[in-house]
Scaffold this motif. Structure first.
Motif, PDB file in Angstrom:
ATOM      1  N   SER A  38       0.835  -1.208   0.000  1.00 18.24           N
ATOM      2  CA  SER A  38       0.000   0.000   0.000  1.00 18.24           C
ATOM      3  C   SER A  38       0.865   1.251   0.000  1.00 18.24           C
ATOM      4  O   SER A  38       0.576   2.232  -0.697  1.00 18.24           O
ATOM      5  CB  SER A  38      -0.931  -0.002   1.211  1.00 18.24           C
ATOM      6  N   ASN A  39       1.945   1.219   0.785  1.00 16.74           N
ATOM      7  CA  ASN A  39       2.868   2.343   0.826  1.00 16.74           C
ATOM      8  C   ASN A  39       3.544   2.554  -0.519  1.00 16.74           C
ATOM      9  O   ASN A  39       3.702   3.690  -0.997  1.00 16.74           O
ATOM     10  CB  ASN A  39       3.921   2.108   1.916  1.00 16.74           C
ATOM     11  N   LEU A  41       2.315   1.720  -3.415  1.00 18.81           N
ATOM     12  CA  LEU A  41       1.310   2.262  -4.339  1.00 18.81           C
ATOM     13  C   LEU A  41       1.212   3.775  -4.183  1.00 18.81           C
ATOM     14  O   LEU A  41       1.122   4.501  -5.189  1.00 18.81           O
ATOM     15  CB  LEU A  41      -0.046   1.609  -4.076  1.00 18.81           C
ATOM     16  N   GLU A  42       1.234   4.256  -2.954  1.00 15.53           N
ATOM     17  CA  GLU A  42       1.170   5.701  -2.748  1.00 15.53           C
ATOM     18  C   GLU A  42       2.380   6.389  -3.368  1.00 15.53           C
ATOM     19  O   GLU A  42       2.262   7.481  -3.948  1.00 15.53           O
ATOM     20  CB  GLU A  42       1.086   6.007  -1.254  1.00 15.53           C
ATOM     21  N   ARG A  43       3.541   5.774  -3.258  1.00 16.42           N
ATOM     22  CA  ARG A  43       4.747   6.353  -3.856  1.00 16.42           C
ATOM     23  C   ARG A  43       4.651   6.364  -5.381  1.00 16.42           C
ATOM     24  O   ARG A  43       5.085   7.309  -6.041  1.00 16.42           O
ATOM     25  CB  ARG A  43       5.975   5.582  -3.398  1.00 16.42           C
ATOM     26  N   CYS A  44       4.073   5.291  -5.952  1.00 17.59           N
ATOM     27  CA  CYS A  44       3.877   5.240  -7.411  1.00 17.59           C
ATOM     28  C   CYS A  44       2.895   6.324  -7.847  1.00 17.59           C
ATOM     29  O   CYS A  44       3.087   6.963  -8.898  1.00 17.59           O
ATOM     30  CB  CYS A  44       3.370   3.863  -7.829  1.00 17.59           C
ATOM     31  N   ARG A  45       1.851   6.511  -7.076  1.00 17.86           N
ATOM     32  CA  ARG A  45       0.877   7.560  -7.401  1.00 17.86           C
ATOM     33  C   ARG A  45       1.539   8.935  -7.403  1.00 17.86           C
ATOM     34  O   ARG A  45       1.265   9.767  -8.280  1.00 17.86           O
ATOM     35  CB  ARG A  45      -0.265   7.512  -6.395  1.00 17.86           C
ATOM     36  N   HIS A  46       2.397   9.160  -6.436  1.00 14.57           N
ATOM     37  CA  HIS A  46       3.099  10.443  -6.373  1.00 14.57           C
ATOM     38  C   HIS A  46       4.060  10.591  -7.556  1.00 14.57           C
ATOM     39  O   HIS A  46       4.162  11.665  -8.169  1.00 14.57           O
ATOM     40  CB  HIS A  46       3.872  10.543  -5.053  1.00 14.57           C
ATOM     41  N   PRO A  51      -3.834   8.424  -9.763  1.00 14.75           N
ATOM     42  CA  PRO A  51      -4.263   7.404  -8.784  1.00 14.75           C
ATOM     43  C   PRO A  51      -3.855   5.984  -9.161  1.00 14.75           C
ATOM     44  O   PRO A  51      -3.709   5.128  -8.285  1.00 14.75           O
ATOM     45  CB  PRO A  51      -5.791   7.550  -8.757  1.00 14.75           C
ATOM     46  N   GLU A  54      -8.126   2.625  -8.904  1.00 13.13           N
ATOM     47  CA  GLU A  54      -9.299   3.266  -8.316  1.00 13.13           C
ATOM     48  C   GLU A  54     -10.290   2.203  -7.864  1.00 13.13           C
ATOM     49  O   GLU A  54     -10.378   1.126  -8.462  1.00 13.13           O
ATOM     50  CB  GLU A  54      -9.987   4.175  -9.345  1.00 13.13           C
TER      51      GLU A  54
END
Length: 309
Positions: A38-39, A41-46, A51, A54
């Motif tokens: 999950s962490n 994924l957030e870095r990839c989104r940034h 997003p 979704e």
């Protein structure tokens, strides 16, 4: 963009996320914890300003940006792997991943048991998920989207982004209960006097036989459509239904083979079709992005070996 400021391991994580469209499955595939994935994924989104995944009805879906990233990301990582190690040696015993394969009950009944035994002995960390077959088009779409790794089906043609190999060539046989009225002097007329069983994973009411009959300006009545070949023998045993099935689907009793006129075969009378019915090739296919996946390739190799056997 300065690549020195980017953790390129994120691209490996991103590929798993895009293939699985599921955080937990992607984590299992890479041997990470769910919070770590999950962490990531957030870095990839940034990193991509999008997003990427979704929430949608029934799970997660890729954003248009994520869909556009899939092919170039797969090519990039494949090329990078070839540069770093053109002849990689993988210890199958250390693999920890889930391989998803779609196939009908035939040939699943022939391979799942022996396949599990081979995995347990050589690659015990590979978990196998066998999904139901809903047609070749559905299987190709699922592999293109990364939901499936392998498919055993009839694929007359595939796009260049897929690898396809022939496993076997199958022919049809007509079968009915041993005491069926049509078993005496069996011919086309006798065959068409009785309702037929048709196996279709998509609920179709027409098959290869109907096309051949149409050329003769004849038709048949399909009395029952079932999704599984396993349902055919008990249906035939208790009725006057007739079925045309691939030869390898015929139940074997006491080692008796297919006979000329009406030899018993698992309690059934079996005949050659009275008109020419073209057989079919059964194929194994996977998407090009799985070409360098050692677990998927190992499972593909074992499936091919078992079905060609």
């Amino acid at each position: 963009m300065n690549l020195r400021g980017i953790d390129l391991n994120l691209l490996v994580v991103l590929q798993a996320l895009l293939d699985e469209a599921h955080v937990t499955r992607a984590a299992e595939r890479l041997g990470l914890s769910q919070p770590a994935m999950s962490n990531a994924l957030e870095r990839c989104r940034h990193l991509f300003g999008d997003p990427l995944l979704e929430r949608a009805k029934g799970g997660m879906r890729l954003t248009p940006k994520a869909e556009a990233l899939r092919e170039p990301l797969s090519r990039l990582l494949t090329d990078a792997a070839r540069v770093i190690d053109p002849h990689p040696q993988v210890d199958l015993a250390t693999l920890r991943q889930t391989v998803r394969i779609v196939m009908a009950d035939y040939p699943a009944v022939m391979v799942v048991g022996p396949l599990h035994a081979r995995l347990a002995a050589s690659a015990p960390g590979i978990n196998l998920v066998v999904e139901p077959w809903h047609g070749a088009a559905d299987a190709l779409d699922a592999m293109a989207r990364g939901r499936l790794d392998l498919a055993v089906s009839v694929f007359p043609a595939v796009e260049a982004s897929f690898h396809r190999e022939e496993l076997l060539h199958e022919q049809y046989a007509v079968c009915m209960r041993a005491g069926h009225p049509a078993a005496k002097d069996f011919n086309l007329e006798r065959w068409l006097q009785y309702p037929h069983v048709l196996v279709s994973g998509r609920g179709e009411t027409r098959g290869a036989l109907d096309q051949a009959l149409l050329a003769l300006q004849r038709t048949r009545r399909v009395g029952v459509v079932v999704p599984s070949f396993l349902l055919v023998p008990p249906l035939l045993a208790s009725s006057d239904l007739i079925a045309m099935v691939p030869r390898r689907c015929l139940p074997v009793a006491g080692g008796v083979g297919v006979g000329g006129d009406s030899s018993p075969f698992g309690g059934l009378a079996v005949f050659e079709p009275p008109i020419a019915i073209e057989g079919f090739a059964l194929h194994l296919a996977w998407h090009a992005r799985r070409q360098q996946d050692a677990g998927v390739r190992f499972v593909a190799g074992v499936v091919g070996e078992l079905l060609r056997g």
